[in-house]
Scaffold this motif. Structure first.
Motif, mmCIF file in Angstrom:
data_model
loop_
_atom_site.group_PDB
_atom_site.id
_atom_site.type_symbol
_atom_site.label_atom_id
_atom_site.label_comp_id
_atom_site.label_asym_id
_atom_site.label_seq_id
_atom_site.Cartn_x
_atom_site.Cartn_y
_atom_site.Cartn_z
ATOM 1 N N LEU A 78 7.086 15.352 31.890
ATOM 2 C CA LEU A 78 5.728 15.659 32.306
ATOM 3 C C LEU A 78 5.324 14.754 33.469
ATOM 4 O O LEU A 78 5.493 13.533 33.385
ATOM 5 C CB LEU A 78 4.750 15.450 31.152
ATOM 6 N N PHE A 79 4.797 15.340 34.519
ATOM 7 C CA PHE A 79 4.261 14.571 35.642
ATOM 8 C C PHE A 79 2.749 14.494 35.464
ATOM 9 O O PHE A 79 2.040 15.490 35.637
ATOM 10 C CB PHE A 79 4.634 15.225 36.970
ATOM 11 N N MET A 80 2.277 13.307 35.103
ATOM 12 C CA MET A 80 0.868 13.117 34.795
ATOM 13 C C MET A 80 0.249 12.129 35.779
ATOM 14 O O MET A 80 0.900 11.698 36.732
ATOM 15 C CB MET A 80 0.717 12.639 33.348
ATOM 16 N N GLN A 81 -1.019 11.792 35.552
ATOM 17 C CA GLN A 81 -1.725 10.849 36.412
ATOM 18 C C GLN A 81 -2.313 9.732 35.557
ATOM 19 O O GLN A 81 -2.309 9.807 34.334
ATOM 20 C CB GLN A 81 -2.826 11.566 37.192
ATOM 21 N N VAL A 208 2.656 9.068 40.491
ATOM 22 C CA VAL A 208 2.751 9.841 39.263
ATOM 23 C C VAL A 208 3.168 8.969 38.065
ATOM 24 O O VAL A 208 3.902 8.045 38.249
ATOM 25 C CB VAL A 208 3.821 10.925 39.338
ATOM 26 N N THR A 209 2.699 9.423 36.902
ATOM 27 C CA THR A 209 3.190 8.892 35.653
ATOM 28 C C THR A 209 4.141 9.928 35.079
ATOM 29 O O THR A 209 3.774 11.080 34.910
ATOM 30 C CB THR A 209 2.024 8.667 34.677
ATOM 31 N N VAL A 210 5.366 9.534 34.813
ATOM 32 C CA VAL A 210 6.341 10.465 34.251
ATOM 33 C C VAL A 210 6.479 10.158 32.772
ATOM 34 O O VAL A 210 6.756 9.023 32.384
ATOM 35 C CB VAL A 210 7.708 10.344 34.943
ATOM 36 N N VAL A 211 6.248 11.165 31.958
ATOM 37 C CA VAL A 211 6.353 11.028 30.512
ATOM 38 C C VAL A 211 7.527 11.862 30.033
ATOM 39 O O VAL A 211 7.652 13.030 30.392
ATOM 40 C CB VAL A 211 5.064 11.487 29.802
ATOM 41 N N ILE A 212 8.401 11.249 29.248
ATOM 42 C CA ILE A 212 9.509 11.968 28.620
ATOM 43 C C ILE A 212 9.177 12.055 27.141
ATOM 44 O O ILE A 212 8.983 11.032 26.476
ATOM 45 C CB ILE A 212 10.839 11.215 28.806
ATOM 46 N N THR A 213 9.081 13.249 26.619
ATOM 47 C CA THR A 213 8.626 13.385 25.241
ATOM 48 C C THR A 213 9.260 14.590 24.559
ATOM 49 O O THR A 213 9.628 15.571 25.204
ATOM 50 C CB THR A 213 7.084 13.521 25.180
ATOM 51 N N ARG A 214 9.381 14.494 23.259
ATOM 52 C CA ARG A 214 9.708 15.656 22.449
ATOM 53 C C ARG A 214 8.416 16.412 22.146
ATOM 54 O O ARG A 214 7.325 15.846 22.282
ATOM 55 C CB ARG A 214 10.357 15.219 21.125
ATOM 56 N N ILE A 231 -0.451 20.420 26.553
ATOM 57 C CA ILE A 231 -1.036 21.172 27.659
ATOM 58 C C ILE A 231 -0.201 20.996 28.922
ATOM 59 O O ILE A 231 0.081 21.964 29.647
ATOM 60 C CB ILE A 231 -2.493 20.747 27.891
ATOM 61 N N PHE A 232 0.237 19.768 29.185
ATOM 62 C CA PHE A 232 1.072 19.533 30.367
ATOM 63 C C PHE A 232 2.422 20.226 30.224
ATOM 64 O O PHE A 232 2.946 20.789 31.183
ATOM 65 C CB PHE A 232 1.241 18.031 30.606
ATOM 66 N N ALA A 233 2.999 20.195 29.035
ATOM 67 C CA ALA A 233 4.291 20.845 28.816
ATOM 68 C C ALA A 233 4.171 22.360 28.966
ATOM 69 O O ALA A 233 5.030 23.006 29.592
ATOM 70 C CB ALA A 233 4.830 20.496 27.433
ATOM 71 N N ASP A 234 3.114 22.931 28.415
ATOM 72 C CA ASP A 234 2.935 24.378 28.462
ATOM 73 C C ASP A 234 2.622 24.881 29.868
ATOM 74 O O ASP A 234 2.821 26.067 30.165
ATOM 75 C CB ASP A 234 1.807 24.812 27.521
ATOM 76 N N ASN A 235 2.127 23.993 30.725
ATOM 77 C CA ASN A 235 1.718 24.394 32.073
ATOM 78 C C ASN A 235 2.576 23.769 33.166
ATOM 79 O O ASN A 235 2.161 23.702 34.330
ATOM 80 C CB ASN A 235 0.245 24.031 32.292
ATOM 81 N N PRO A 242 -1.922 18.949 40.511
ATOM 82 C CA PRO A 242 -1.194 17.705 40.277
ATOM 83 C C PRO A 242 -1.204 16.824 41.531
ATOM 84 O O PRO A 242 -1.608 17.283 42.613
ATOM 85 C CB PRO A 242 0.226 18.205 39.980
ATOM 86 N N PRO A 243 -0.772 15.583 41.419
ATOM 87 C CA PRO A 243 -0.688 14.704 42.590
ATOM 88 C C PRO A 243 0.516 15.100 43.447
ATOM 89 O O PRO A 243 1.588 14.507 43.370
ATOM 90 C CB PRO A 243 -0.523 13.309 41.969
ATOM 91 N N THR A 244 0.336 16.113 44.270
ATOM 92 C CA THR A 244 1.458 16.738 44.959
ATOM 93 C C THR A 244 2.218 15.765 45.856
ATOM 94 O O THR A 244 3.446 15.770 45.895
ATOM 95 C CB THR A 244 0.981 17.939 45.787
ATOM 96 N N TRP A 245 1.488 14.948 46.596
ATOM 97 C CA TRP A 245 2.152 14.008 47.506
ATOM 98 C C TRP A 245 2.966 12.985 46.714
ATOM 99 O O TRP A 245 4.107 12.680 47.072
ATOM 100 C CB TRP A 245 1.122 13.308 48.387
ATOM 101 N N ALA A 246 2.396 12.468 45.639
ATOM 102 C CA ALA A 246 3.107 11.472 44.829
ATOM 103 C C ALA A 246 4.364 12.077 44.204
ATOM 104 O O ALA A 246 5.417 11.424 44.135
ATOM 105 C CB ALA A 246 2.186 10.911 43.747
ATOM 106 N N ILE A 247 4.271 13.318 43.733
ATOM 107 C CA ILE A 247 5.444 13.970 43.152
ATOM 108 C C ILE A 247 6.507 14.187 44.219
ATOM 109 O O ILE A 247 7.707 13.974 43.989
ATOM 110 C CB ILE A 247 5.041 15.304 42.495
#
Length: 370
Positions: A78-81, A208-214, A231-235, A242-247
């Motif tokens: 997941l790419f989060m903020q 970005v904050t990258v989350v690795i999760t089950r 919600i992030f996984a489903d979308n 999202p933070p497009t430049w950071a990603i």
């Protein structure tokens, strides 16, 4: 003695703890793409996150990240903020089950794990500190692992892999001490991709904050939308813009690690060389430089040290050190404001030469001021 000129050299070595140095190749590529991404005559910062061009950027970033860490397909990326600090809350929201009275276990070895534990407690979680090194000023003094008391029914266990302020890093964390079946949360904000990691041993390494999760269990707390892993996984990490430049920049770094460095084994070897050079300079200075952390838990990423004169830490010499270093093009070496002293951050993107230049300066400074 270094020049007292106030003008910086045209090239500098950046030892900032964060935001930190980026690979020169990545900066040059980002600069080239700033005004004209992929021949489209506009910037990726101006591009819809729903466009096929950005979707390709996101897909490649995730694919490279998965390849670097050998992330199983059973895990979501997941790419989060919001950085790791937001994850202090997100972890509680997403992983607490139906019973708030059941414990959550925290291993506290520095300011960030301490803040994470405090946030979980403030949210109503039953926080148990398995280890807490605050009484020894987070100097890496840990009790024997067989004295660590995890709960077999803990809803999760948490640790911070690398503490940037105090310079404490697990190498490695004693995974087998955590009871089987207890999800393990690892904050790797400052050490992710610095060495290979067995992702299957952890649940969620939270700019970005990258989350690795089950896939998460049913939480008992109503989770805010922007902290909700499902919600992030489903979308596909694009519930909102999202933070497009950071990603995009993160993706360039992932590509650099794979194709220029040669992967995480190679990166780990370079990082080991860099940190050894600096710690050898500290240990070989006859007490002029002193590191506050026990050798077994010294960080490869963030090297804090104090400068001593006549057996006493000298803030005056540390001010001179920072000033003379900056005149030589060695910048952002001051320690965190909460602890003082000096701190050299040796992240992936700092070349080996950056450590060598620092060590030469340290030797010259010690010779002039000891």
């Amino acid at each position: 003695m270094a020049s007292t000129s106030t003008a910086l050299p045209t090239a500098v070595w950046n030892y900032s703890a964060g935001p930190g140095v980026l690979p020169r190749k990545v900066l040059e590529r980002a600069q080239a793409d700033m005004l004209n991404f992929a021949g489209l005559q506009h910037s990726i910062m101006e591009m819809s996150h729903r466009s096929k061009e950005f979707e390709a950027v996101l897909a490649k970033a995730e694919a490279d990240f998965r390849a670097l860490l050998a992330i199983p397909s059973t895990y979501k990326v997941l790419f989060m903020q919001g950085g790791a600090t937001s994850q202090f809350s997100a972890v509680v929201y997403n992983l607490i089950g139906g019973d708030l009275s059941k414990p959550v276990d925290y291993v506290v070895t520095g300011v960030w794990s301490q803040k994470a534990a405090e946030e979980a407690k403030a949210m109503g979680a039953n926080v148990h500190r398995v280890v807490d090194t605050k009484p020894t000023n987070h100097d890496g003094s840990l009790p024997p692992v067989d004295q660590w008391k995890f709960h077999a029914d803990a809803q999760y266990a948490y640790f911070c892999d690398n503490e940037t302020v105090h310079g404490v890093e697990f190498n490695p964390f004693p995974f087998d001490a955590v009871p089987a079946g207890v999800p393990l949360v690892c904050d790797m904000s400052s050490s992710i991709l610095s060495r290979p990691v067995d992702v299957s041993r952890t649940w969620a390494p939270p700019e970005v904050t990258v989350v690795i999760t089950r896939p998460r269990r049913n939480p008992s707390l109503r989770c805010p939308l922007m902290l909700d892993y499902k919600i992030f996984a489903d979308n596909n990490s694009m519930y909102n813009t999202p933070p497009t430049w950071a990603i995009y920049v993160a993706g360039l770094v992932f590509d650099w690690l794979r194709n220029d460095v040669g992967g995480l084994e190679a990166m780990a070897a370079i990082n080991a060389q860099k940190s050894k050079l600096v710690y050898d300079a500290i240990d070989g200075s006859n007490g002029f430089y002193r590191g506050p952390v026990k050798p077994a838990l010294r960080s490869r990423m963030n090297v804090p040290f104090r400068i001593y004169k006549d057996g006493v830490a000298s803030k005056e010499l540390e001010v001179v050190f920072a000033k003379e270093a900056e005149a030589r093009g060695l910048v952002q070496l001051a320690g965190h404001r909460s602890v003082g002293g000096m701190r050299a951050s040796l992240y992936n993107s700092l070349p080996l030469e950056g450590a060598q230049v620092l060590v030469r300066f340290m030797g010259e400074f010690a010779k002039a001021h000891a």
